[in-house]
Design an enzyme around this catalytic site. Structure first.
Site, PDB file in Angstrom:
ATOM      1  N   GLY A  71     -21.548   9.242 -22.556  1.00  0.00           N
ATOM      2  CA  GLY A  71     -22.112   9.924 -21.400  1.00  0.00           C
ATOM      3  C   GLY A  71     -21.693   9.245 -20.106  1.00  0.00           C
ATOM      4  CE1 TYR A 157     -26.559  10.686 -16.975  1.00  0.00           C
ATOM      5  CE2 TYR A 157     -28.834  10.704 -16.241  1.00  0.00           C
ATOM      6  CZ  TYR A 157     -27.863  10.234 -17.092  1.00  0.00           C
ATOM      7  OH  TYR A 157     -28.180   9.345 -18.084  1.00  0.00           O
TER       8      TYR A 157
END
Ligand code: NAD
Length: 287
Positions: A71, A157
């Protein structure tokens, strides 16, 4: 001993998880941009497709579990929101779709997806971005971040992590996943001291925001301890854990939202399962 795939295995929490699995005698197929068994760029569809094929070949089509830790944090740059969208959402769901049959093949597979407490602690996240993610439309999701200027990557995000958590909850309870013996859950960490957080702490603007954020227990989380949670969620202890998003964040989520959850299910969702309402429906039909 099992065979586990771990994305993001070259750094931070993914690396800690891989090391603990190996120490326990399991085989780990790490997927990362470098320093991994499978080198793949999860920010492109071709990279994701290649990663799935190579993992399936190496595991011979049987996986005991999967940990999706690769990520990107909110960062700088015009392309950052797209990169975040591609890696944090599609880098999870495309891989899990590709691994599904191999996970089902072992009957008791466990999956842990890395979410984040930004899912509940970032305000004004665009709902249309979440809808676009869940509809598989990356371009539409990315377009909705344009209005946020410098805040675009934070929105990318938070919405990628909300979307991926909802994907987990929707799929976890379905016959295709729960019914195939696969336990699908998510872990939502707070600020954990990994290279991802260190990069934020090096940026003067981001560092101020990170340090000012309330963490009731104080300090930052330890990546090794977060990895212990993942190992627990991969163990038999998690046989009855399904579709949960576990917050391990030093209390930030509880601090901001003590009364938001647990919250009762809306009546229309539960009514078909309630005896009183069923008999009420029958009486109305017959009367
Ligand atoms: P990290 O930066 O230490 O590790 C992330 C890994 O993902 C790296 O090895 C990186 O190479 C890999 N990766 C990034 N882009 C990739 C790509 N295109 N293709 C393949 N691999 C790629 O980060 P971390 O803190 O260990 O984060 C692990 C997960 O936890 C992430 O999903 C992150 O969003 C989440 N998370 C982290 C924190 C935190 O404070 N550290 C908080 C909440 C959630």
């Amino acid at each position: 001993m099992g065979v586990y795939v771990v994305t993001g295995s070259a750094s931070g929490m993914g690396r800690e998880v891989a090391a603990k699995l190996i120490a326990a005698g399991h085989t780990v197929i790490g997927v990362d941009l470098k320093d991994a068994e499978v080198i793949a760029d999860l920010s492109t569809a071709a990279g994701r497709d290649g990663a799935v094929k190579e993992v399936l070949a190496r595991s011979e089509g049987e996986l005991s579990g999967a940990v999706l830790a690769a990520g990107l944090g909110p960062g700088r740059g015009k392309d950052r929101p797209r990169l975040i969208a591609e890696v944090n959402y599609f880098g999870v769901v495309d891989l899990l779709e590709g691994f599904r049959d191999a996970l089902a093949a072992t009957d008791t597979a466990k999956v842990v997806v890395f979410s984040s407490n930004s899912t509940t602690t970032v305000p004004a996240v665009p709902r249309r971005a979440i809808r676009a993610f869940l509809a598989g439309d990356c371009d539409k999701a990315v377009r909705s971040f344009r209005f946020y200027g410098k805040g675009a990557s934070v929105m990318a995000y938070a919405s990628s992590k909300i979307a991926v958590s909802r994907w987990v909850r929707h799929h976890a309870v379905s016959p295709r996943w729960a019914g195939a013996g696969i336990r699908l859950n998510a872990l939502a960490p707070g600020a954990i001291l990994t290279p991802l957080l260190e990069a934020q702490l090096e940026s003067p603007t981001e560092s101020k925001a990170v340090k000012r954020f309330p963490v009731p227990v104080g300090g930052f989380g330890d990546p090794g301890k977060l990895a212990d949670w993942v190992i627990f969620m991969l163990s038999d202890a998690a046989d009855f854990l399904c579709g949960s998003v576990i917050f391990v964040d030093g209390g930030t989520d509880a601090y901001f939202r003590p009364d938001d959850w647990p919250r009762a299910v809306p009546l229309h969702r539960i009514a078909p399962y309630l005896y009183r309402f069923q008999s009420f429906g029958r009486r109305r039909k017959s009367g």
